[in-house]
Design an enzyme around this catalytic site. Structure first.
Site, mmCIF file in Angstrom:
data_model
loop_
_atom_site.group_PDB
_atom_site.id
_atom_site.type_symbol
_atom_site.label_atom_id
_atom_site.label_comp_id
_atom_site.label_asym_id
_atom_site.label_seq_id
_atom_site.Cartn_x
_atom_site.Cartn_y
_atom_site.Cartn_z
ATOM 1 N N LYS A 2 -73.207 14.107 65.852
ATOM 2 C CA LYS A 2 -71.900 14.477 66.390
ATOM 3 C C LYS A 2 -71.262 13.334 67.187
ATOM 4 C CE LYS A 2 -72.375 19.482 66.387
ATOM 5 N NZ LYS A 2 -73.719 19.678 65.802
HETATM 6 C C1 LIG Z 1 -74.013 20.470 64.702
HETATM 7 C C2 LIG Z 1 -75.304 20.163 64.015
HETATM 8 C C3 LIG Z 1 -75.542 20.511 62.656
HETATM 9 C C4 LIG Z 1 -74.545 21.302 61.845
HETATM 10 O O1 LIG Z 1 -73.445 20.525 61.435
HETATM 11 P P1 LIG Z 1 -72.118 21.227 60.878
HETATM 12 O O2 LIG Z 1 -71.178 20.113 60.624
HETATM 13 O O3 LIG Z 1 -71.649 22.177 61.933
HETATM 14 O O4 LIG Z 1 -72.502 21.948 59.614
HETATM 15 C C5 LIG Z 1 -76.738 20.123 62.067
HETATM 16 N N1 LIG Z 1 -77.678 19.446 62.773
HETATM 17 C C6 LIG Z 1 -77.500 19.103 64.072
HETATM 18 C C7 LIG Z 1 -78.593 18.397 64.781
HETATM 19 C C8 LIG Z 1 -76.313 19.442 64.729
HETATM 20 O O5 LIG Z 1 -76.148 19.111 66.028
#
Ligand SMILES: *Cc1c(COP(=O)(O)O)cnc(C)c1O
Length: 437
Positions: A107
């Protein structure tokens, strides 16, 4: 480039308006009115390009001139200022490691890009922008780090008391300056409700310029396409294209991959890898979308019962169910299977998966076996140390903390504790001032 609302009622917006608004007024999602094409020549030359150049070329058409090129180049350079290596897991499976950023989760890319775009747009606005965000763990840290010291932007993060990991809590509460954390005596759902009510509050909106930094914002969503181009750049098993497995919760990441694919990026097939929260795999099996209450799992960043980006998945394929099915398979993995995957991969190859990457690994393995596919990539979305309490017992060994984690673990926590009350949050937003740490 303009963005329309998937609900079709709100006015079209340019990238600047879409970033500032977050969500169109009709509660749809912004979607680009055309998908830019990458040229075969550009793809052919991709190995000679830097990460910055790739990111710049991919994102530039989506900006539609709302940020000058020189500024945009420096924004993407800061966004991708760390590595995205493709690591070998076993003979036919590779992990694209997306966790080398400051908060050890993928993220970081979306949050860094969005914060810098918003910082750029804030210069043209006289009022301060207040970003209000609820987090179940990873989003808050990435947003705090991304927005730290961005001028003209204040950030308020709500998180559920006692329900985020120790590392995550430090990532939310140790920044100070323009970043404030509120520890809510309640659940993540309470935090989300409080944020929703605040966005709808007329008095608050009169006094503050409020916006959100959640994953539906186009400035967080679109830069995630970079991962897939970086994977292609490093792919050397040239004759067969990889199947790509994406651990999915709100489906922003997977939808970014599908967008890159529609732009011309060669990918053999996509896997929507889910934990027990299997709304999308069920949709892909049955053609029916039935949101459900989220259940708690080991891969908690994917505990989502009504994925907010689902509509974009349909939009990418012009709502043709057959086309979605041709390019995407949904596979749901249980906690027991996730644990078994972490254990067996570690003992066979020494590669340590985090629970989210393990879901993607297991789904990929299952798909490759039943479809006689030979090569695959999983997106490893978090560093295993972020979930050391879950991972360590499985491998009978401790996971060493990277330097940037040990550093924040020793910093004091700064958070205001509030009961989940709309009035208390409103009073806080109207009256409190940022702390200087
Ligand atoms: C947010 C997150 C996801 C999911 O990603 P999306 O784009 O919401 O599908 C998967 N793995 C981790 C470690 C995350 O923080």
């Amino acid at each position: 480039m303009k963005y329309y609302s998937t609900n079709g009622k709100a006015a079209v917006a340019d990238f600047r308006e879409a970033t500032i608004n977050g969500q169109p007024s009709d509660k749809g999602l912004y979607f680009p009115d055309s998908i830019p094409a990458v040229s075969p020549q550009w793809l052919n030359d991709i190995r000679s390009k830097s990460q910055e150049e790739i990111a710049f070329d991919v994102i530039r058409p989506y900006i539609g001139g709302t940020i000058p090129d020189a500024e945009l180049f420096s924004i993407v350079s800061e966004t991708v200022s760390f590595k995205f290596p493709l690591a070998k897991v076993d003979d036919h499976v590779f992990a694209l490691e997306l966790f080398h950023g400051p908060t050890l989760a993928f993220k970081d890319v979306g949050a860094r890009f969005m914060s810098r775009c918003l910082g750029h747009f804030a210069k043209g606005i006289e009022r301060k922008i207040t970003v209000l965000v609820a987090t179940s763990g990873d989003t808050g840290g990435a947003v705090a780090d991304g927005f730290f010291n961005v001028e003209g932007v204040e950030v308020v993060i709500l998180y559920p008391s006692g329900k985020v990991s120790a590392v995550q809590e430090k990532q939310l509460t140790t920044y100070g300056r323009n970043i404030r954390a509120i520890e809510i005596n309640g659940t993540f759902d309470d935090c989300q409700k409080l944020v929703k009510t605040a966005f709808a509050d007329a008095e608050l909106n009169k006094n503050l310029f409020l916006t959100s930094a959640n994953s539906i914002n186009v400035a967080r969503w679109l830069p995630q396409q970079f991962y897939y181009f970086f994977a292609y750049q490093q792919w050397t098993a040239d004759s067969t294209l990889p199947v790509i497995s994406v651990p999915s919760g709100n489906f922003g990441n997977l939808c970014a991959g599908l967008l890159a694919f529609r732009s011309g990026l060669p990918v053999r097939h996509f896997i929507a890898a889910c934990n027990a929260n299997n709304v999308v795999p069920r949709y892909l099996d049955t053609g029916k979308y039935a949101p459900a209450k989220a259940v708690a799992t080991l891969s908690n960043a994917m505990d989502v019962g009504d994925p907010s980006n689902f509509i974009r998945m349909l939009e990418i394929f012009d709502h043709k169910f057959g086309d979605v099915k041709t390019h995407v398979s949904g596979i749901s993995i249980s906690d027991e299977e996730t644990k078994a995957a972490i254990r067996s991969v570690y003992s066979r190859s020494g590669y340590l998966l985090d629970p989210h990457g393990a879901v993607a690994y297991e789904a990929l393995d299952r798909y490759m076996k039943s479809n006689h596919e030979t090569n695959g990539i999983l997106l490893e979305t978090a560093h295993p140390v972020k979930f050391f309490d879950a991972v360590e017992p499985l491998i009978d060994q401790s996971v060493s903390l990277p330097e940037r984690v040990t550093r924040i673990m020793n910093l004091p926590k700064h958070a205001v504790k509030l009961d989940p009350s709309d009035d208390l949050l409103k009073e806080f937003l109207l009256n409190s001032v940022p702390v200087q740490l």
